[in-house]
Design an enzyme around this catalytic site. Structure first.
Site, mmCIF file in Angstrom:
data_model
loop_
_atom_site.group_PDB
_atom_site.id
_atom_site.type_symbol
_atom_site.label_atom_id
_atom_site.label_comp_id
_atom_site.label_asym_id
_atom_site.label_seq_id
_atom_site.Cartn_x
_atom_site.Cartn_y
_atom_site.Cartn_z
ATOM 1 N N LYS A 89 18.223 45.552 56.626
ATOM 2 C CA LYS A 89 17.465 45.826 56.768
ATOM 3 C C LYS A 89 17.237 45.737 58.175
ATOM 4 O O LYS A 89 15.443 45.945 58.715
ATOM 5 C CB LYS A 89 16.311 47.034 56.429
ATOM 6 C CG LYS A 89 17.529 48.725 56.815
ATOM 7 C CD LYS A 89 16.190 49.300 55.292
ATOM 8 C CE LYS A 89 16.051 50.620 56.045
ATOM 9 N NZ LYS A 89 17.024 51.191 56.447
HETATM 10 N N1 PMP Z 1 23.419 51.407 55.113
HETATM 11 C C1 PMP Z 1 22.805 51.694 56.524
HETATM 12 C C2 PMP Z 1 23.107 51.301 57.648
HETATM 13 C C3 PMP Z 1 21.625 52.184 56.265
HETATM 14 O O1 PMP Z 1 20.059 52.571 56.777
HETATM 15 C C4 PMP Z 1 20.606 52.666 54.730
HETATM 16 C C5 PMP Z 1 19.214 53.474 54.103
HETATM 17 N N2 PMP Z 1 18.865 51.917 53.853
HETATM 18 C C6 PMP Z 1 21.675 52.702 53.700
HETATM 19 C C7 PMP Z 1 23.763 51.967 53.762
HETATM 20 C C8 PMP Z 1 21.570 53.330 52.387
HETATM 21 O O2 PMP Z 1 20.521 51.794 51.758
HETATM 22 P P1 PMP Z 1 18.903 52.458 50.706
HETATM 23 O O3 PMP Z 1 19.671 53.672 50.381
HETATM 24 O O4 PMP Z 1 18.600 51.545 50.338
HETATM 25 O O5 PMP Z 1 18.519 53.828 51.555
#
Ligand code: PMP
Length: 304
Positions: free
Chosen positions: A154
């Site tokens: 991220k």
């Molecule tokens: N893909 C992206 C680009 C995101 O920003 C997110 C949100 N964090 C997700 C997928 C989903 O990830 P998570 O379930 O860990 O929030």
């Protein structure tokens, strides 16, 4: 409404949590962040934070890819977050935003020999995407490739890609978009992972499709198999295959479980929220609110 932040190793009033315009990460996007939800359970007067250790493990992994030296373990960051949430005292659903940034006030673009720091703040947050059926387009942008910026993490800078995808979709009248990889296969949404259900099989793009390693996705894949008896396949998905799905959805911390009812003007199934996604949604919402005893170990309780 937010009163406090974790900043410079202490919980301080939010007004004190400020960085200079010269800050490295503000200029170059060379930091990483997290997004974690807390769900308020009124009956138990408890805020349940969803999979906090997994979120902070990914957060520290993202920092590692950026050569950031942070002297925290996932448990340290979880403990700080619990203290912050107790200070804040939310008695409603909320969102936790940890950010790791290079605080140096210099203009040399690099990752090494910088001073990395962590800040955390929290905000109240309800639904972020409509949960009753999204109209989605295929983006004209491509998902950031792991050969350019680590896609599994991220990373702050890569959210320019997410914002381009999201704004194009919304300005064209859609709720969101699915985005393809450089090779033309489906990666994910602008800020959520993506899956389809076809003939009772849940199919989702593999991590090698430049998706973010989503914590919600991992949880949903487990629930699909263990609780709903669905077969789960992680493999590349073609754009045209999506049009023929019986059901489709986004999942993520912000998106939660968000059913998709059309893609590129083609109805998904009969154009209404499908039964399996509906079931997944109820299962998910019960678990995150602490209403499913079997999955309490996914939750960190905070008494407010
Ligand atoms: N893909 C992206 C680009 C995101 O920003 C997110 C949100 N964090 C997700 C997928 C989903 O990830 P998570 O379930 O860990 O929030």
């Amino acid at each position: 409404m937010t009163k406090y932040a974790y900043f410079h190793n202490a919980i301080v009033p939010i007004e004190q949590a400020k960085v200079s315009v010269m800050t490295q990460t503000f200029n170059y996007g060379t930091g990483c962040f997290g997004g974690i939800r807390g769900y308020w359970n009124d009956e138990r007067e408890t805020l349940y934070v969803f999979r906090i250790r997994e979120h902070f493990t990914r957060f520290l992994n993202s920092a590692k890819m950026l050569l950031m030296k942070l002297n925290y373990t996932p448990d340290d960051l979880a403990a700080i977050t619990v203290d912050l949430l107790k200070a804040e005292g939310w008695r409603q659903n909320c969102y936790i935003r940890p950010v790791a940034y290079n605080g140096d006030e210099t203009i040399a673009v690099r990752l090494h020999d910088l001073h990395a720091a962590v800040t955390i703040f929290t905000i109240p947050l309800e639904n972020f995407l409509p949960t009753e059926g999204l109209r989605v387009a295929t983006s004209s942008w491509r998902r950031v490739d792991d050969t350019a910026i680590p896609a599994r993490g991220k990373i702050i800078g890569s959210y320019a890609n997410s914002a381009l995808i999201k704004s194009e979709a919304q300005l064209n009248g859609f709720n969101d978009a699915i985005v393809l990889n450089q090779d033309g296969h489906v990666s994910e949404g602008s800020a959520a992972n993506f899956a389809i259900i076809r003939d009772g099989v849940l199919i989702t793009s593999p991590v090698e499709s430049n998706i973010l390693e989503g914590i919600t996705r991992r949880s949903i894949l487990h629930l699909a198999e263990a609780e709903m008896g669905l077969r789960v396949i992680e493999r590349q998905i073609d754009r045209s295959e999506v049009y023929l799905a019986d059901e489709a959805f986004f999942c993520g911390t912000g998106a939660q479980v968000a059913p998709i009812i059309s893609i590129d003007h083609r109805a998904i199934g009969n154009g209404e929220v499908g039964p399996l996604v509906k079931e997944m949604q109820s299962l998910f919402f019960a678990i995150v609110r602490g209403q499913n005893e079997k999955y309490m170990d996914w939750l960190t309780p905070v008494k407010n």
